[in-house]
Scaffold this active site. Structure first.
Site, mmCIF file in Angstrom:
data_model
loop_
_atom_site.group_PDB
_atom_site.id
_atom_site.type_symbol
_atom_site.label_atom_id
_atom_site.label_comp_id
_atom_site.label_asym_id
_atom_site.label_seq_id
_atom_site.Cartn_x
_atom_site.Cartn_y
_atom_site.Cartn_z
ATOM 1 N N ASP A 5 40.241 106.796 21.208
ATOM 2 C CA ASP A 5 39.070 105.928 21.078
ATOM 3 C C ASP A 5 39.262 104.676 21.935
ATOM 4 O O ASP A 5 40.303 104.019 21.862
ATOM 5 C CB ASP A 5 38.872 105.501 19.622
ATOM 6 C CG ASP A 5 37.713 104.535 19.464
ATOM 7 O OD1 ASP A 5 36.565 105.009 19.376
ATOM 8 O OD2 ASP A 5 37.948 103.308 19.458
ATOM 9 N N TYR A 27 37.048 96.692 25.696
ATOM 10 C CA TYR A 27 38.479 96.580 25.450
ATOM 11 C C TYR A 27 39.275 96.385 26.743
ATOM 12 O O TYR A 27 40.448 96.006 26.693
ATOM 13 C CB TYR A 27 39.028 97.848 24.771
ATOM 14 C CG TYR A 27 38.485 98.172 23.410
ATOM 15 C CD1 TYR A 27 37.698 97.264 22.690
ATOM 16 C CD2 TYR A 27 38.763 99.400 22.826
ATOM 17 C CE1 TYR A 27 37.206 97.593 21.446
ATOM 18 C CE2 TYR A 27 38.271 99.729 21.570
ATOM 19 C CZ TYR A 27 37.486 98.824 20.883
ATOM 20 O OH TYR A 27 37.001 99.160 19.651
ATOM 21 N N HIS A 40 28.063 100.068 20.874
ATOM 22 C CA HIS A 40 29.107 99.330 20.171
ATOM 23 C C HIS A 40 28.560 98.502 19.003
ATOM 24 O O HIS A 40 29.193 98.388 17.949
ATOM 25 C CB HIS A 40 29.845 98.421 21.161
ATOM 26 C CG HIS A 40 31.257 98.152 20.789
ATOM 27 N ND1 HIS A 40 32.285 98.132 21.675
ATOM 28 C CD2 HIS A 40 31.838 97.897 19.591
ATOM 29 C CE1 HIS A 40 33.427 97.870 21.069
ATOM 30 N NE2 HIS A 40 33.171 97.720 19.791
ATOM 31 N N LYS A 49 32.703 103.342 24.395
ATOM 32 C CA LYS A 49 31.522 102.649 23.867
ATOM 33 C C LYS A 49 30.850 101.802 24.939
ATOM 34 O O LYS A 49 31.515 101.170 25.766
ATOM 35 C CB LYS A 49 31.920 101.736 22.697
ATOM 36 C CG LYS A 49 32.684 102.426 21.602
ATOM 37 C CD LYS A 49 33.074 101.467 20.482
ATOM 38 C CE LYS A 49 34.167 102.056 19.619
ATOM 39 N NZ LYS A 49 35.473 102.135 20.308
#
Length: 360
Positions: free
Chosen positions: A81, A86, A144, A111
């Site tokens: 994931d 990120y 997200h 996402k």
């Protein structure tokens, strides 16, 4: 409290607290020990695809993720994931290649971030993720959050007040653009994260696609029984983020930190999890993860340490009904993730653990 970047790492604190907690295992000579078999559970999405019960989260610590992903895959993890925000997609792509594990054996999810929610930006955004991940497709592409930010090269476009500048389109517009990506083969399935029940119902009622997955905060302190039951009824699979609750110091350090992050003891230190752990010769972390899996949900713990990754995989085992009942008593509706004011969106409205806020 000092203002931090929303995704700043407190790596050393996370690692040390994780290691201390995970090593709280019990001797196999204990008279209360009961042997358990580790499983490799998979769940079926509403698309017919299979998703592993235990995955691997990559939030934080981007410099360690390439090696960590390779290690996790070689340990047997088959669900990875990540998210555009990120800043780990390139590292994950390299980690997958380095592992030697065939791409078709890996369930890979990323996402879409809120600054790319305009329908004209969605395809470009997934193309950028696919390029960085070095893959032709992802197995799951998630929205997200339901909130839209103004289109910007800056992932966090702020106004003069330091809060996000809202976009002019809606999450429904974004969702309809995401539906096209499935037809194009760029993602096998689409889903959402951090939505509430009315927002998901809106997608179901006004599009051609029921979300395959809702990724949301679930742990023994925030069990969200009603919402989980509704999602199951609608055929939406739940992926638990922060399955260990407030173990991550991120929730105490971030500038929008919630009161529960500072007043509630760590989930993994709870005596119920410790007691049950003795019965199965498992750590409190493994018991918390197994609780989610036994409810039919996927959990995505994070670690960059080999023995922790292996222990997380060994959290896929059956818990007795009496132990599930004991963990149910731990629920205190403590929600740790809620940047509503900062994002100018009343996230999780009407859901368990929601603190009242005023949105500017």
């Amino acid at each position: 409290m000092a203002t931090l970047s929303p995704f700043r790492l407190a790596a050393a604190a996370v690692r040390s607290s994780t290691e201390a907690a995970s090593r709280n295992v019990f001797s196999r000579t204990s008279p209360h020990f009961r042997g358990v078999a580790t499983r490799s559970t998979q769940f079926t999405l509403n698309t017919g695809a299979k998703i592993p019960a235990v995955g691997f989260g990559t939030f934080q610590d981007p410099d360690a993720q390439e090696a960590a992903v390779t290690l996790a895959l070689n340990c047997g993890v088959r669900k990875i994931d990540t998210a555009r925000v990120y800043n780990t997609e390139k590292q994950i792509g390299r980690g997958i290649k380095n592992s030697g594990v065939p791409r078709n054996e890996i369930f890979l999810a990323t996402k879409l971030w809120c600054n790319d929610y305009h329908p004209d930006d969605v395809e470009r955004a997934i193309d950028a993720s696919l390029k960085d991940l070095d893959t032709d497709y992802v197995d799951l592409f998630l929205m997200h959050y339901p909130c839209t930010f103004t289109p910007s090269a800056d992932k966090f476009p702020k106004g003069d007040d330091g809060l996000m500048i809202k976009g002019k389109t809606t999450y429904l517009d974004t969702w309809r653009a995401m539906e096209k990506l499935v037809k194009q083969g760029k993602t096998k399935a689409i889903g959402v994260s951090n939505f509430n029940q009315p927002e998901i119902q809106n997608l179901i009622d006004n599009s051609n696609t029921t979300p395959a997955v809702h990724q949301m905060e679930v742990h023994p302190y925030l069990q969200q029984g009603r919402f989980n039951a509704w999602l199951r009824e609608k055929g939406v699979h739940v992926v638990q983020f922060s399955p260990l609750g407030n173990m991550n110091s991120f929730y105490r350090d971030i500038h929008w930190s919630k009161s529960a992050s500072h007043t509630v003891g760590r989930v993994i230190d709870h005596p119920v999890l410790i007691e049950i752990g003795k019965k199965y010769n498992k750590s409190p972390i493994q018991i918390a993860l197994a609780w989610g899996v036994n409810y039919g949900r996927t959990v995505i713990p994070k670690s960059v340490i080999d023995w922790q990754i292996r222990e997380n995989l060994e959290a896929d085992f059956e818990l007795d009904a009496e132990d599930m009942a004991k963990i149910k008593t731990m629920n205190i509706n403590a929600r740790f993730n809620d940047p509503s004011v900062y994002y100018r969106w009343n996230l999780y409205e009407g859901e368990d653990g929601k603190e009242a806020v005023t949105i500017p």
